[in-house]
Design an enzyme around this catalytic site. Structure first.
Site, PDB file in Angstrom:
ATOM      1  N   GLN A 237      24.615   6.743   7.704  1.00 36.18           N
ATOM      2  CA  GLN A 237      25.462   7.790   8.286  1.00 36.18           C
ATOM      3  C   GLN A 237      26.800   7.187   8.719  1.00 36.18           C
ATOM      4  OE1 GLN A 237      24.782  11.098   8.355  1.00 36.18           O
ATOM      5  NE2 GLN A 237      26.780  11.467   9.252  1.00 36.18           N
TER       6      GLN A 237
ATOM      7  N   ASP B 137      23.766   9.551  -1.259  1.00 36.15           N
ATOM      8  CA  ASP B 137      25.114  10.036  -0.929  1.00 36.15           C
ATOM      9  C   ASP B 137      26.090   9.909  -2.099  1.00 36.15           C
ATOM     10  OD1 ASP B 137      25.602  11.178   1.570  1.00 36.15           O
ATOM     11  OD2 ASP B 137      25.512   9.249   2.593  1.00 36.15           O
TER      12      ASP B 137
ATOM     13  N   LYS C 133      20.170  17.125   9.066  1.00 37.99           N
ATOM     14  CA  LYS C 133      19.591  16.609   7.821  1.00 37.99           C
ATOM     15  C   LYS C 133      18.070  16.571   7.926  1.00 37.99           C
ATOM     16  CE  LYS C 133      23.794  14.167   6.498  1.00 37.99           C
ATOM     17  NZ  LYS C 133      24.592  12.936   6.425  1.00 37.99           N
TER      18      LYS C 133
HETATM   19  N1  GUN Z   1      29.717  11.284   7.569  1.00 37.23           N
HETATM   20  C1  GUN Z   1      30.396  12.415   7.302  1.00 37.23           C
HETATM   21  N2  GUN Z   1      29.986  12.951   6.137  1.00 37.23           N
HETATM   22  C2  GUN Z   1      29.038  12.131   5.650  1.00 37.23           C
HETATM   23  C3  GUN Z   1      28.231  12.143   4.468  1.00 37.23           C
HETATM   24  O1  GUN Z   1      28.305  13.012   3.601  1.00 37.23           O
HETATM   25  N3  GUN Z   1      27.352  11.121   4.352  1.00 37.23           N
HETATM   26  C4  GUN Z   1      27.250  10.132   5.276  1.00 37.23           C
HETATM   27  N4  GUN Z   1      26.363   9.153   5.064  1.00 37.23           N
HETATM   28  N5  GUN Z   1      27.975  10.081   6.370  1.00 37.23           N
HETATM   29  C5  GUN Z   1      28.862  11.078   6.556  1.00 37.23           C
END
Ligand code: GUN
Length: 283
Positions: free
Chosen positions: A96, A119, A52
């Site tokens: 996350q 998200d 990211k």
């Molecule tokens: N863990 C797995 N996929 C995601 C996601 O799209 N966002 C977040 N914050 N955590 C994740």
């Protein structure tokens, strides 16, 4: 078979975002910023967060990582979220997942101001999605829809079968596909004969978290296959679909890695940019 090249499409879109952020910079405006909260040292999460950050750099989006120890208390995470909610230089924020079990995921996600919920996990944003109102779409479903659209795949009238019913992928992707005219079947742990359903699929989206759950005998000839799974098995990343078997009978398929993963990150960045634009308008 055509490979749905999420890596290439995401990169192209991240570079298109860079053009937009460069333009803001040229006009003397501030850049968008994404804050990432990571708790503990889950290796998959560390790797996602790194991805990211790298993509943010490509797109000209600032990011700050708040890496907290595994044993961080709920009130300390809550205090950090509150600080970031108040910080006018932060446009988007993500927690996350997964987070350590002593923390309450639902409470923490909903502490994130819905206007900074990059998200699209906040209950209000999810509610808006399910009622077809303007919202921030969750990153993985949005990334999947963008990838299908990029390859000009028409959704209307397709029998879409989704394996997995999570709040993050299965359920929202069902909503988005239904909105575009697909007929939806959602399969899950209690589904009696998974293969019976998956064999009906013109479009099969697999987000089960089970390595190679879907084998060749479970896929209809000519189906479009989207594999959301990322499983580390013997040091290798593999999907929920047995790619080597299935690739010969489907019309389109996403690889793992470099399929849905990069599209999810691109969608997160596009969400952050959208939030930035709405914050800039208010300012
Ligand atoms: N863990 C797995 N996929 C995601 C996601 O799209 N966002 C977040 N914050 N955590 C994740």
């Amino acid at each position: 078979m055509i490979l749905l090249d999420g890596f290439a499409v995401a990169n192209e879109r991240n570079l298109a975002l860079k053009q937009l952020t460069d333009e803001h910079l040229r006009k003397g405006e501030r850049l968008p910023k994404l804050a990432i909260i990571l708790i503990g040292d889950n290796p998959a999460s560390l790797s996602y967060v790194k991805g990211k950050g790298k993509a943010c750099a490509v797109a000209g989006i600032l990011h700050e990582l708040h890496h907290l120890p595994e044993d961080t208390k709920q009130e300390n995470v809550a205090a950090l979220i509150e600080t970031l909610n108040q910080d006018s230089t932060v446009d988007g924020m993500i927690l996350q997942l997964p987070i350590p079990r002593h923390l309450d995921e639902e409470v923490l996600i909903n502490l994130i101001k819905k206007e900074k919920d990059a998200d699209g996990f906040h209950v209000i944003n999810q509610g808006n999605l399910y009622q077809k109102r303007p919202t921030i779409e969750p990153a993985t479903p949005k990334g999947i829809m963008t990838l299908l659209a990029h390859y000009d795949i028409k959704i209307s009238g397709l029998n879409a079968v989704i394996v997995g019913r999570s709040n993050i992928v299965g359920f929202p992707v069902a909503r988005l596909l239904m909105d575009q005219g697909a007929t939806i079947t959602v399969c899950h742990r209690q589904t009696k004969d998974l293969g019976f359903h998956t064999r009906q699929a013109d479009l099969l989206v697999v987000a089960s978290g089970k390595p190679h759950l879907v084998t060749k005998d479970m896929v209809k000839e000519g189906a479009i296959v989207v594999d959301v799974g990322v499983n580390r098995v013997d040091g290798k990343l593999i999907g929920d679909v047995d790619f080597d078997e299935v690739k010969d009978i489907c019309s389109y398929i996403t690889p793992v890695p470099k399929g849905v993963g990069p599209m999810t990150i691109n969608a997160l960045l596009e969400n952050t940019y959208k939030l930035y634009l709405s914050h800039s308008k208010e300012a």
